[in-house]
Design a protein around this motif. Structure first.
Motif, PDB file in Angstrom:
ATOM      1  N   GLU A  59       1.505  -1.149   0.236  1.00  0.00           N
ATOM      2  CA  GLU A  59      -0.108  -0.525  -0.157  1.00  0.00           C
ATOM      3  C   GLU A  59       0.560   1.048  -0.065  1.00  0.00           C
ATOM      4  N   ASN A 118      -4.449   5.165  -2.452  1.00  0.00           N
ATOM      5  CA  ASN A 118      -5.756   5.260  -1.699  1.00  0.00           C
ATOM      6  C   ASN A 118      -6.316   6.587  -2.335  1.00  0.00           C
ATOM      7  N   GLU A 150      -7.739   2.032  -3.222  1.00  0.00           N
ATOM      8  CA  GLU A 150      -8.555   2.261  -1.861  1.00  0.00           C
ATOM      9  C   GLU A 150      -9.538   3.252  -1.818  1.00  0.00           C
ATOM     10  N   ASP A 180     -12.061   0.829   2.000  1.00  0.00           N
ATOM     11  CA  ASP A 180     -10.601   1.110   3.237  1.00  0.00           C
ATOM     12  C   ASP A 180     -12.181   1.395   5.122  1.00  0.00           C
ATOM     13  N   LYS A 201     -11.534  -3.883   3.131  1.00  0.00           N
ATOM     14  CA  LYS A 201     -10.097  -3.446   3.844  1.00  0.00           C
ATOM     15  C   LYS A 201     -11.503  -3.633   5.902  1.00  0.00           C
TER      16      LYS A 201
HETATM   17 MG    MG Z   1      -5.912   2.496   2.717  1.00  0.00          MG
END
Ligand code: MG
Ligand code: C2E
Ligand code: MG
Ligand code: MG
Length: 279
Positions: A59, A118, A150, A180, A201
């Motif tokens: 990530e 993200n 995400e 997320d 997640k």
């Molecule tokens: Mg994230």
């Protein structure tokens, strides 16, 4: 501001608030120059595949190396970037940088490395987002399957109908979509069912509190059951202890991420983690 000031029991600004607002303003204007001054960097945290203990990918997590304030957390400056519109430019930079890094690792290590980026809702819903992603993939030559976006659960549910349409477009390109901070955003189950998602997640708070009570442990079990019925893979974030890992393994969680394995690290350090066997 309150319409009727006399309703306020105390002054609108105290010194702390004033200082905070000054800092916010200051950071906001400095953020405009952060890209050209090369002050933004990405750190990478490995995502571990539970079935074989390998590094499935990373990530990308953004940092601002501020000349006076040191490292500024994304929790501080992303909201500023969202409110002054800079998130679009910063978001594009993050996407390109992360894709470049992923393709470089793939070339070096000879296997697909998944990269998670993200994206904030302002960025996602901006015009030309899908085109920008397509362009970045073309430019970097990264396979779309290796790019995961995400999106925070609370944002997905702000305008679910248009989000569903947008996610379909991204899915058609071949991207992987993850939700997320799941469990904190009051998802409507009917929308969740209709959203083209691949990964769920679980928010760190659930992992953190999983041993507090039997009730908390069963929350994670429920999330995993929900994910199964929606045919989604589950990542648990914020894994910090062996005991948490063990329990998540028993519960059938697919991927794990957290300080127990590695903090987010610079690209050079992340390279050393690619062929590491974690379990
Ligand atoms: Mg994230
Ligand atoms: P997130 O996407 O939920 O990322 C997880 C956060 O938890 C990261 O914080 C990570 O460093 C931290 N973390 C990971 N493992 C552990 C652990 O075991 N224990 C604890 N206590 N924390 C752990 P970070 O890097 O400060 O990022 C915070 C948030 O900022 C992210 O939450 C994400 O929402 C946002 N963010 C970060 N980078 C970007 C970006 O490039 N674009 C956008 N739009 N948002 C970003
Ligand atoms: Mg999260
Ligand atoms: Mg978060």
């Amino acid at each position: 501001f309150a319409k009727n000031q006399s309703e306020l029991p105390y002054a609108i600004f105290n010194d702390d608030m004033l200082a905070e607002n000054m800092l916010r303003l200051e950071l906001g204007s400095q953020l405009r120059h952060s890209l050209e001054r090369d002050e933004l960097t990405l750190l990478y945290q490995p995502m571990i595949q539970m079935c074989d203990g390998t590094t499935a990918g990373f990530e990308a997590l953004l940092r601002w190396e501020h000349p006076e304030h040191g490292t500024v957390s994304p929790n501080t400056f992303i909201p500023i970037a969202e409110s002054n519109g800079l998130i679009i430019e910063i978001g594009r930079w993050v996407l390109r940088k992360a894709c470049q890094q992923a393709i470089q690792w793939q070339a070096e290590y000879g296997r697909p490395i998944m990269i998670s980026v993200n994206v904030s809702v302002r960025q996602l819903s901006s015009s030309g987002f899908v085109e920008a992603v397509t362009e970045t993939l073309r430019e970097t030559q990264l396979q779309p399957e290796c790019l995961k976006l995400e999106v925070t659960e609370s944002f997905l549910m702000q305008d679910p109908e248009s989000t569903i349409e947008l996610l379909h477009q991204l899915r058609r390109i071949g991207l992987t979509i993850g939700i997320d901070d799941f469990g904190t955003g009051y998802s409507s189950l009917s929308y969740l069912h209709r959203m083209p998602l691949d990964i769920l997640k679980v928010d760190r708070s659930f992992v953190e509190s999983m041993f507090d009570s039997e009730k908390n442990a069963s929350l994670i079990r429920s999330i995993l059951a929900l994910a199964k019925s929606l045919e989604l893979n589950v990542v648990a974030e914020g894994v910090e202890t062996q005991a948490q890992l063990q329990r998540l393994q028993d519960l059938g969680c697919h991927f794990v991420q957290g300080f127990y394995f590695s903090h987010p690290v610079k690209p050079e350090a992340a390279s050393d983690l690619i062929n590491h066997r974690w379990l």
